[in-house]
Design an enzyme around this catalytic site. Sequence first.
Site, PDB file in Angstrom:
ATOM      1  N   ASP A   1      -8.219  11.702  18.030  1.00  0.00           N
ATOM      2  CA  ASP A   1      -7.809  10.872  16.903  1.00  0.00           C
ATOM      3  C   ASP A   1      -9.064  10.220  16.322  1.00  0.00           C
ATOM      4  OD1 ASP A   1      -5.898   9.901  15.248  1.00  0.00           O
ATOM      5  OD2 ASP A   1      -4.867   8.679  16.741  1.00  0.00           O
TER       6      ASP A   1
ATOM      7  N   THR B   1      -7.998   9.670   8.971  1.00  0.00           N
ATOM      8  CA  THR B   1      -7.465   9.179   7.700  1.00  0.00           C
ATOM      9  C   THR B   1      -8.515   9.382   6.611  1.00  0.00           C
ATOM     10  OG1 THR B   1      -8.251   7.018   8.387  1.00  0.00           O
ATOM     11  CG2 THR B   1      -5.914   7.453   8.663  1.00  0.00           C
TER      12      THR B   1
ATOM     13  N   THR C   1      -0.480  12.624  14.582  1.00  0.00           N
ATOM     14  CA  THR C   1      -0.372  12.647  16.042  1.00  0.00           C
ATOM     15  C   THR C   1       0.881  13.411  16.462  1.00  0.00           C
ATOM     16  OG1 THR C   1      -1.514  10.526  16.164  1.00  0.00           O
ATOM     17  CG2 THR C   1      -0.239  11.174  18.094  1.00  0.00           C
TER      18      THR C   1
HETATM   19  N1  LIG Z   1       7.745  14.765   9.818  1.00  0.00           N
HETATM   20  C1  LIG Z   1       8.309  13.802  10.545  1.00  0.00           C
HETATM   21  N2  LIG Z   1       9.610  13.868  10.875  1.00  0.00           N
HETATM   22  C2  LIG Z   1      10.173  12.889  11.582  1.00  0.00           C
HETATM   23  N3  LIG Z   1       9.515  11.780  12.020  1.00  0.00           N
HETATM   24  C3  LIG Z   1       8.223  11.675  11.742  1.00  0.00           C
HETATM   25  C4  LIG Z   1       7.547  12.680  11.010  1.00  0.00           C
HETATM   26  N4  LIG Z   1       6.268  12.319  10.875  1.00  0.00           N
HETATM   27  C5  LIG Z   1       6.136  11.138  11.492  1.00  0.00           C
HETATM   28  N5  LIG Z   1       7.305  10.736  12.015  1.00  0.00           N
HETATM   29  C6  LIG Z   1       7.559   9.457  12.694  1.00  0.00           C
HETATM   30  O1  LIG Z   1       6.549   8.557  12.284  1.00  0.00           O
HETATM   31  C7  LIG Z   1       5.849   8.026  13.399  1.00  0.00           C
HETATM   32  C8  LIG Z   1       4.378   7.937  13.072  1.00  0.00           C
HETATM   33  O2  LIG Z   1       3.793   9.231  13.040  1.00  0.00           O
HETATM   34  P1  LIG Z   1       2.359   9.532  13.681  1.00  0.00           P
HETATM   35  O3  LIG Z   1       2.063   8.550  14.760  1.00  0.00           O
HETATM   36  O4  LIG Z   1       2.327  10.959  14.032  1.00  0.00           O
HETATM   37  O5  LIG Z   1       1.423   9.260  12.446  1.00  0.00           O
HETATM   38  P2  LIG Z   1      -0.166   9.472  12.302  1.00  0.00           P
HETATM   39  O6  LIG Z   1      -0.360  10.275  11.065  1.00  0.00           O
HETATM   40  O7  LIG Z   1      -0.720   9.981  13.570  1.00  0.00           O
HETATM   41  O8  LIG Z   1      -0.682   8.001  12.020  1.00  0.00           O
HETATM   42  P3  LIG Z   1      -2.159   7.352  12.327  1.00  0.00           P
HETATM   43  O9  LIG Z   1      -3.083   7.858  11.260  1.00  0.00           O
HETATM   44  O10 LIG Z   1      -1.915   5.873  12.173  1.00  0.00           O
HETATM   45  O11 LIG Z   1      -2.537   7.742  13.703  1.00  0.00           O
HETATM   46  C9  LIG Z   1       6.184   8.961  14.552  1.00  0.00           C
HETATM   47  O12 LIG Z   1       6.297   8.253  15.748  1.00  0.00           O
HETATM   48  C10 LIG Z   1       7.512   9.567  14.191  1.00  0.00           C
HETATM   49  O13 LIG Z   1       8.557   8.788  14.710  1.00  0.00           O
HETATM   50 MG   LIG Z   2      -1.938   9.012  14.974  1.00  0.00          MG
END
Ligand SMILES: Nc1ncnc2c1ncn2[C@@H]1O[C@H](COP(=O)(O)OP(=O)(O)OP(=O)(O)O)[C@@H](O)[C@H]1O
Ligand SMILES: [Mg+2]
Length: 337
Positions: A110, A160, A66
């Site tokens: 998503d 996922t 995200t």
């Molecule tokens: N590469 C990164 N650098 C810094 N912070 C990160 C990074 N990736 C993720 N984060 C932190 O981790 C949190 C979770 O990331 P995110 O919500 O994008 O995950 P996601 O892959 O979308 O998870 P889901 O599959 O549950 O939706 C973010 O809010 C951010 O604070």
């Molecule tokens: Mg997400």
Amino acid sequence: MSRLIETSFTKEDEKTEVSLRPEFLKDYIGQEKIKENLKIYIEASKKRGEPLDHALFYGPPGLGKTTLAGIIANELSVHMKVTSGPAIERPGELAAILNGLEEGDVLFIDEIHRLSRQVEEVLYPAMEDFEIDIIIGKNGESTKSVRLDLPKFTLIGATTRSGLLSAPLRARFGLIEHLEFYTPEELKRIIIASAKKLSVEIEDEGALELARRSRGTPRLANRLLRRVRDFAQIKYDGVITKEVADLSLNAMKVDRDGLDELDRAMLQMLIENFNGGPAGIDTLAASLGEDAGTLEDVCEPYLMQNGFLNRTPRGRVATEKAYRHLGLEFKDSSDYN
Ligand SMILES: Nc1ncnc2c1ncn2[C@@H]1O[C@H](COP(=O)(O)OP(=O)(O)OP(=O)(O)O)[C@@H](O)[C@H]1O
Ligand SMILES: [Mg+2]
């Protein structure tokens, strides 16, 4: 059972998650290969003045899918409209969303693997030719199909489970990237950046200890950082040292390899009730009273990557490392593998 990754987070955690989310590519730590590719695509799209190719991000929860979508929209200086597979129930709803986009916008879907077949079919021509066919009229005779031009947009899908995505949908993405678990060094950088934003004092060694025990996952690293901060402020003198991190994580039952209670329960069930495996994921889930999807999406990728679990055609098998980790005597079940 406490589930640090999924269930045991609070509203406060969610707010922090949003505030800690990096906004531009330069602040997104790790996933170097993806960043390199994205930089090129973004620059090319800007130069040509055309929208970015549709992109699909897949990988375990909390690795930054995200976040990446948001960053792409920011880098392109366009709006992002956010929705999800299960939220779009009927083709008409998707048509309305698409029709409301502006030229160049990012549409983020998503859990895109959960779109219904009928909704997916609206997406195909929208992605390919930026047009949709809408059916007007209800009963057979007066219905007619009208073609509607859409603004040129970029679809970003996240899942996922790329395995559950239909082949025709998958084929329509120009850019498909798999997010990997982060190394302890990368997580350490993320933790230090987050600590700064949260005004928490943390020592290098403390950050590394947290990083090692965050299952390669930024979301968990940030969440554990907040918990450890509470421990540091209430029980210690406010600074997160290696020792404070260690004691707090032990108190939260996050072990030295970063496994939490559910990870350990899964391995223990496999070893004690199924003789180390092979056992099917549904059987395991039922025995644990857990959702099979959680085991598959959340526990397994990390356990497999770290050599605690193998996946065989006949089911899941615990490795010698898993036995040792739980302090159990190893019984070789390789005859079954
Ligand atoms: N590469 C990164 N650098 C810094 N912070 C990160 C990074 N990736 C993720 N984060 C932190 O981790 C949190 C979770 O990331 P995110 O919500 O994008 O995950 P996601 O892959 O979308 O998870 P889901 O599959 O549950 O939706 C973010 O809010 C951010 O604070
Ligand atoms: Mg997400």
